[in-house]
Design a protein around this motif. Structure first.
Motif, short mmCIF file in Angstrom:
data_model
loop_
_atom_site.label_atom_id
_atom_site.label_comp_id
_atom_site.label_asym_id
_atom_site.label_seq_id
_atom_site.Cartn_x
_atom_site.Cartn_y
_atom_site.Cartn_z
N GLN A 70 -45.68 36.29 -47.63
CA GLN A 70 -45.79 37.45 -48.51
C GLN A 70 -44.84 38.52 -48.01
OE1 GLN A 70 -49.92 38.87 -49.23
NE2 GLN A 70 -50.46 37.13 -47.96
N LEU A 71 -44.28 39.21 -48.97
CA LEU A 71 -43.35 40.28 -48.63
C LEU A 71 -44.05 41.61 -48.88
CD1 LEU A 71 -40.40 40.65 -47.80
CD2 LEU A 71 -39.87 40.91 -50.21
N LEU A 72 -44.12 42.44 -47.85
CA LEU A 72 -44.77 43.74 -47.98
C LEU A 72 -43.77 44.81 -47.58
CD1 LEU A 72 -47.83 42.82 -45.75
CD2 LEU A 72 -47.81 42.66 -48.22
N SER A 73 -43.86 45.97 -48.17
CA SER A 73 -43.02 47.05 -47.67
C SER A 73 -43.69 48.38 -47.93
CB SER A 73 -41.63 47.00 -48.31
OG SER A 73 -41.71 47.44 -49.62
N GLN A 74 -43.39 49.34 -47.09
CA GLN A 74 -43.98 50.67 -47.24
C GLN A 74 -43.07 51.69 -46.58
OE1 GLN A 74 -48.35 51.01 -46.74
NE2 GLN A 74 -47.93 52.75 -45.41
N GLY A 75 -42.96 52.85 -47.22
CA GLY A 75 -42.18 53.93 -46.65
C GLY A 75 -42.94 54.58 -45.50
N THR A 76 -42.24 55.15 -44.54
CA THR A 76 -42.93 55.87 -43.47
C THR A 76 -43.02 57.35 -43.86
OG1 THR A 76 -41.16 56.75 -42.08
CG2 THR A 76 -41.58 54.38 -41.93
N ARG A 123 -50.64 33.59 -38.90
CA ARG A 123 -50.93 34.94 -38.41
C ARG A 123 -49.74 35.57 -37.69
NH1 ARG A 123 -55.60 32.22 -37.20
NH2 ARG A 123 -57.41 32.86 -38.39
N LYS A 124 -48.60 35.44 -38.35
CA LYS A 124 -47.40 36.02 -37.76
C LYS A 124 -46.73 36.90 -38.80
CE LYS A 124 -45.84 32.36 -34.79
NZ LYS A 124 -44.80 31.38 -34.64
N LEU A 125 -46.00 37.85 -38.33
CA LEU A 125 -45.20 38.60 -39.28
C LEU A 125 -43.85 38.96 -38.67
CD1 LEU A 125 -45.36 41.74 -38.23
CD2 LEU A 125 -47.47 41.77 -39.51
N VAL A 126 -42.94 39.27 -39.55
CA VAL A 126 -41.61 39.72 -39.14
C VAL A 126 -41.44 41.12 -39.70
CG1 VAL A 126 -39.15 39.27 -39.34
CG2 VAL A 126 -40.75 37.36 -39.32
N VAL A 127 -41.01 42.04 -38.88
CA VAL A 127 -40.81 43.42 -39.34
C VAL A 127 -39.36 43.81 -39.17
CG1 VAL A 127 -41.63 45.79 -39.14
CG2 VAL A 127 -42.94 43.94 -38.09
N ALA A 128 -38.80 44.45 -40.18
CA ALA A 128 -37.50 45.09 -40.02
C ALA A 128 -37.60 46.44 -40.73
CB ALA A 128 -36.41 44.23 -40.63
N THR A 129 -36.77 47.37 -40.34
CA THR A 129 -36.85 48.68 -40.99
C THR A 129 -35.46 49.12 -41.40
OG1 THR A 129 -36.43 50.01 -39.02
CG2 THR A 129 -38.71 49.32 -39.41
N SER A 130 -35.45 50.06 -42.32
CA SER A 130 -34.18 50.61 -42.76
C SER A 130 -34.35 52.11 -42.97
CB SER A 130 -33.76 49.92 -44.06
OG SER A 130 -32.62 50.54 -44.57
N GLY A 131 -33.38 52.88 -42.53
CA GLY A 131 -33.34 54.31 -42.83
C GLY A 131 -34.33 55.17 -42.08
N LEU A 132 -34.88 54.70 -40.95
CA LEU A 132 -35.75 55.57 -40.15
C LEU A 132 -34.90 56.66 -39.51
CD1 LEU A 132 -38.03 53.05 -38.19
CD2 LEU A 132 -38.53 54.27 -40.31
N PRO A 133 -35.47 57.87 -39.35
CA PRO A 133 -34.69 58.92 -38.70
C PRO A 133 -34.28 58.51 -37.28
CG PRO A 133 -36.92 59.69 -39.29
CD PRO A 133 -36.81 58.29 -39.75
N LEU A 152 -46.61 55.16 -40.01
CA LEU A 152 -46.80 54.04 -40.94
C LEU A 152 -48.11 53.36 -40.56
CD1 LEU A 152 -45.15 51.92 -42.98
CD2 LEU A 152 -45.06 50.59 -40.89
N ALA A 153 -48.92 53.01 -41.55
CA ALA A 153 -50.12 52.20 -41.29
C ALA A 153 -50.29 51.27 -42.49
CB ALA A 153 -51.34 53.08 -41.11
N LEU A 154 -49.70 50.11 -42.36
CA LEU A 154 -49.63 49.19 -43.49
C LEU A 154 -50.69 48.10 -43.33
CD1 LEU A 154 -48.08 47.94 -45.94
CD2 LEU A 154 -46.50 46.94 -44.30
N PRO A 155 -51.67 48.02 -44.25
CA PRO A 155 -52.70 46.98 -44.14
C PRO A 155 -52.07 45.59 -44.28
CG PRO A 155 -53.32 48.65 -45.77
CD PRO A 155 -51.88 48.88 -45.41
N ILE A 156 -52.50 44.68 -43.39
CA ILE A 156 -51.96 43.32 -43.40
C ILE A 156 -53.04 42.38 -43.94
CG2 ILE A 156 -50.97 41.48 -41.99
CD1 ILE A 156 -49.24 43.95 -42.03
N PRO A 157 -52.83 41.78 -45.08
CA PRO A 157 -53.86 40.92 -45.67
C PRO A 157 -53.93 39.53 -45.03
CG PRO A 157 -51.96 41.06 -47.13
CD PRO A 157 -51.65 41.91 -45.95
N VAL A 158 -54.59 39.44 -43.86
CA VAL A 158 -54.81 38.08 -43.30
C VAL A 158 -56.30 37.78 -43.31
CG1 VAL A 158 -52.80 37.86 -41.83
CG2 VAL A 158 -54.81 39.00 -40.94
#
Lengths: 271, 198
Positions: free
Chosen positions: A169-175, A190-200, A265-271
């Motif tokens: 599943q692909l999830l995304s959320q602004g900080t 039960r694994k995830l990959v995180v990448a971010t873009s445009g953080l200060p 950021l507090a992004l709920p992870i649906p596992v």
């Protein structure tokens, strides 16, 4: 070379039974295993045979062992999860074709790959630009890009595994401070990959730290690597439990044991 | 050791297998978060095979107990390093158990009595009070071992239960190193298919 490979390959059985004596042969095979998907999956299957043999040998353990082990466990500190980052590839050792791998992944997780191949491309383009700036010959540049791609595929095995999983599943959320976090979730493992873009950008001495914020516990999920052109390369986090949220905070370098600032950021992870 | 435990059918059908594995995987993930109740449940389900396989390799009861304790504590300590993509929790735990037993052979006693270790090929009958659920697994493993050629069966049991390296197995069976590697691998392929491992 081919003979040598095949010879190594037949060691998969002995390896799975722990029947290779420690030494250069074992080292060589272990290294080979990291590169050879076929061998790795063969070893996995053989290990399950071992498991059946272990179950077949089931015996009743001394009863007093139970208390001893449980008491000892209550006093023993656990190791944190292993966090693998994908920030900086090491120089490639061998050349492996990368196109078949890519097409395989694209077939199973097109969206996720679009996102992450975007990162990979940016990375590659940057390598290429650097090479050009250094005025290398064309051949050298090509070799370097090829090596980078090969390496990206190799060191991203964990990544490839998640992206190649059947139901990501692909999830995304602004900080709250701007920028966005993109998460590829494989709920089955039960694994995830995180990448971010445009953080200060952060001042010196500060880092972005990821957290798995669970109902009972908060566990560090590692630091974000330094952004390259605003993008942080993928980080893999494992060991998610039900009810986890992915959190992100700013922490003093080199990171904290528990969050010390309000999550951006507090992004709920649906596992 | 509850005979009604779902582990009883761990190797009886692929679906049951997967169900059992999933529960165990789940327990292990909770163990990784410091959940001691989960660890207790995991202990109860895994102590039999863990102690059993170590005992099979080491034979000596007190050494086996010592190593089994170390292994179970290692499971607690390193649970967060468990990677479901590399196989199920049962496999992770029994792999650690077997490897630690082998480590023990190779470090201490091995130095003194570098004699080759022979092993009876049949799964054990003589163990005290064997758990009921083990009998199904034992039957299946026995049946699958019976389907191998003599050399395949002997090399696999000498290596896994006997704790011999393939080099030692080759000497014991008077077969070349290359042949032993192949026999072990071919035998495991047949075992894998026979046991219905994916």
């Amino acid at each position: 070379m081919r003979f040598f490979r095949q010879d190594l390959h037949t060691l998969a059985g002995a390896y799975a039974l722990d029947a290779i004596e420690p030494g250069s042969e074992l080292t060589r095979f272990t290294r080979h295993l990291n590169r050879c998907q076929t061998c790795a999956s063969e070893v996995r299957g053989f290990r399950e045979v071992g498991t059946a043999m272990a179950f077949a040998a089931t015996a009743e353990a001394p009863a007093e062992m139970r208390d001893r082990v449980l008491t000892a466990a209550a006093r023993t500190r656990q190791l944190p999860p292993e966090i693998r980052t994908h920030a900086r590839p090491r120089p490639a050792r061998t050349r492996v074709p990368w196109v078949p791998w890519l097409s395989g992944v694209v077939a199973t997780a097109a969206v996720a790959v679009a996102v992450f191949f975007g990162f990979a491309q940016a990375h590659t383009q940057q390598q290429l630009n650097q090479a050009q700036a250094q005025n290398h010959t064309l051949a050298q540049q090509q070799a370097r890009v090829e090596a980078e791609l090969t390496q990206a595929k190799q060191h991203d095995q964990a990544l490839a595994q998640i992206l190649g999983a059947p139901h990501v599943q692909l999830l995304s959320q602004g900080t709250t401070k701007g920028g966005v976090a993109v998460v590829v979730l494989d709920a089955a493992t039960r694994k995830l990959v995180v990448a971010t873009s445009g953080l200060p950008a952060l001042p010196a001495g500060k880092v972005y730290q990821l957290w798995l914020i669970g109902p009972v516990k908060i566990v560090s999920a590692g630091l974000l690597p330094t952004a390259q052109s605003g993008v942080t390369s993928p980080v893999v986090a494992t060991g998610l439990v039900k009810g986890d949220k992915l959190g992100l905070t700013v922490e003093p370098a080199p990171g904290s044991k528990q969050p010390t600032t309000t999550p951006i950021l507090a992004l709920p992870i649906p596992v | 050791m509850n005979p009604n435990d779902s582990d009883a059918s761990r190797f009886t059908s692929a679906a049951a297998d997967r169900r059992g594995e999933r529960d165990l995987d789940d327990l292990l993930v909770h163990v990784a978060r410091g959940d001691q109740d989960a660890f207790e449940a995991l202990y109860d389900r895994m102590v039999g095979p863990v102690y059993g396989v170590i005992r099979r390799v080491l034979r000596d009861p007190s050494q086996s107990e010592e190593v089994a304790q170390e292994v179970l504590l290692e499971v607690w300590r390193t649970a967060a390093r468990f990677d479901p993509a590399m196989g199920g929790a049962a496999t992770w735990v029994t792999t650690i158990a077997h490897r630690r037993a082998i480590d023990r052979i190779r470090s201490t006693t091995a130095a003194a009595e570098r004699e080759h270790r022979s092993v009876d090929v049949s799964p054990p009958h003589d163990e005290v009070a064997e758990a009921v659920e083990a009998s199904l697994d034992r039957e299946r493993v026995r049946r699958c071992l019976d389907g191998l050629t003599d050399v395949q069966r002997e090399s696999i049991t000498l290596a896994y239960y006997g704790g011999n390296s393939y080099r030692q197995v080759a000497e014991l069976l008077h077969v070349t190193l290359g042949a032993i590697k192949t026999r072990i691998r071919d035998g495991l392929i047949r075992m894998r298919d026979c046991l219905g491992v994916s």
